[in-house]
Design an enzyme around this catalytic site. Sequence first.
Site: not given
Lengths: 378, 472
Positions: B319-321
């Site tokens: 989700w973060h990257g």
Amino acid sequence: MLYLGIRCWKFASLFLSLNSNTELGADAEKSPLGKREQGKELLRLLVWVAVCLGVPLLVLSGKPKPVPDLRAEDAPDVAGMIRELRAAQPDSIGIGNSMMFTRLGRKPEAMSDLTGRRFHFLYKGGADATVWFLMLKNIVQASGVRPKAVLLFVRDNELTAPYFGKDDAASTYRDGLRGSTEPELDRFIQAARKGPEVTQKMDRWLVTAFSFPEWQEIMSRRMMDVAMDLGGLGAPKKAQRFALSARFGLEHLRGDLAADLPVVDELSLMTGSYEQVADASLLPEMLKVAQSCGARLIVFRVKRRPDALTHLPEEPDAMRGYAQFLGDWLKERGGAFFDETYDTSIRLADYLDGDHIRPERQEWYRDYFWQRMNGLFP
Amino acid sequence: MIFQSLDYLVFFAAVFAIYWQLPRRGQHVLLLLAGYFFYGYVHAWYCILLGVTTLVDFAFTRLMEDRPERKRLWLTCVLVSNFSILAAFKYFGFFTENLLAVLHGLGWELPRPEFEMLLPAGVSFYTFQSCSYALDVYRGQTWARRNLLDYAVYVSFFPQLVAGPIERAGHLLVQFETPRRFNLGVIRDALFLILWGLVKKRVIADTAAVYCNKAFSLSDSTFPIVWAGALCFCVQIYADFSAYTDIARGSARLLGFDLCQNFNHPWLAQSPADFWRRWHMSLSAWFRDYVYIPLGGSRGGGLRVARNLMLTFLLSGLWHGASWNFVIWGGWWGALLVLWRLLDHWLPGFTRGAGAGRAALRWAVTMVLVNMGWLMFREQNFSELVRQFTTSPFDAPIDDWRIGGFFVALMGLYSLPLWVHAALQKPLIDQWDSWRETRAGFTIQLVAGAALSFLFFSLSSRATSAFIYFQF
């Protein structure tokens, strides 16, 4: 302050009365405070805002106790630079930032030996068009030397784009190069601040009213000094500062990072015509100063670092049009422009970090540079 | 538009001045326009995405109530639509890059797709927020809204649009449906929160960023510099992200809304699970409610729980990257939570034991693990990450120890306000409602406000950067 307080009170009272008229919307809940309490709360709010802004600003409006040699480290030795230039009496002067010295080297002797012409370099890491303009005007022109060519090393559209103020690494250096008045520079700096007209004006006002560079410098220096005392294992601060600057020199930096890769200022490419952009920049002044010294102004656009698959960093479509325009603009006025961006001979392996060329490839680069540029130098 | 800019100040002042003059419906229209203006400030086409997400989710959640026999299908439509947008804009490059690498390994050379997409700021945040609404409607935890305006304002509410907190319908959407009041006492608290956020961003995070970037820029960094760099990043990311949350919460309060808490002093955590209860709480709660618990949560055998934890954290990392380092970082946290559970079984005296000594030991171990995680988060080059993890403390020259010591001491000094804030949480901040109206409370807020304002004007970093979490 009293006047300001009264104005605020009047505005807030008006604001509250408007609210009571509209009942915060017909469906809004009533404020839990009575009229008297509201007045009291408003007074508290105004006192709070006044103290929070007023007291620090009052303290900061005083002169801070200067820290010895605070600016000396980064300030340019203008007189010394003029002396050196007079002694060198060069045919060609290179002006730029790390784009120049990581390509042609820090010392001009190698270029002089290669070309048979006397070269001289003026550079500052992180410098932008404002610093180059001041170098040209307050060092080259002020020295009275008559070079045949002045060579400017630029990346993308940074010669005319208003990068000023974004990450202003060379501000102390720029201030040291300033003459007593610099109307062209000030005009450019003011125009460089982006945004709609209203915010532009406010921005300028805020920067003037609420910035305390001396305090900022002194406070951050004090923090650094305390940190050096606490964490520096007893080493003298001067030695620590020297070690810091040496440890983060170019030769230690990684080759895979884009830390030194600013993106093209797309907005400035799209704002107005290229003609307007050029006229609003310092370029016309630079050309004028170079010509007054009898020199041809040659602008050299460096190739940005490609990736492993030889792709260049993302560049707006408008950049090619801009480069074409800049070349024509300079040519019409007796200058010259060379763009190495799309030259496939310069590969990723030639780069050290960001857009800098490896020291061990500098000799090859100089040679290649001169093969391509020889014809442009008078 | 970034919070620490004059553009935002002017924009917010204009919205605030008009907002309280309008009836509730007018306020919503204004907030909607403001949200789309805020989001489309850099690229207007971002607004199209936001609009599509809003309309699709609104329409299908209504169908969930109107035609409940196909509820599952409508939910699938919402999830496919939302995650397709995420996949296209955020993960397309990552997946094609890796696919091409695998095919290259198999001897097939395919051309790289020419088209590249610009990642819209905050797309993961509002997508998750909108998904949570659809999931809640599907589960019957909330009802499908009939008023498009209310829902559109909920999705595009500008203070928390691009970096959260990720709100739930049960907390924020209901606030749009109830009248709100203009409270002068709350205004003072909101301004204080914004000031505190600005100090965290401009003084602490932006300064830490300078030293963190330095540490990570070296090709030959040694043990003390690597770990001092990780510590700088630890300070930077906490100050940066929590600053955004504070400014968002402060701005929302000025408009009469209460946004949920996103941080609860994560530096005080005494275990990996405790850290995630304190760090980015709205995201942790999202993954807990919509991924971990549906997978089975803590029910079942040890292996099943371990699988659930690993899956949840791997997804959270992704989700973060769209990069392997974030996946590794997620895997690291999943593994730590699993290991801590085992440790809890084997060494309950350590994981649960009372006493200051044990608590301090747990805290120290947790902080080391947190910083190891930040190193994975920050370093995107895998071979460089391996090199950094394998540096030996015995190879570092004395000058590098001095530089590392200097970085650590400097971060200690700059993060002092964060520690003071943590120390005041229980005695003062948690009891603020009873302090606010007293003379002592007012004086404390006055002194603290003046001190923060002084720090802001005198110690703000020269270089400022966008908030780190904008890129997610």
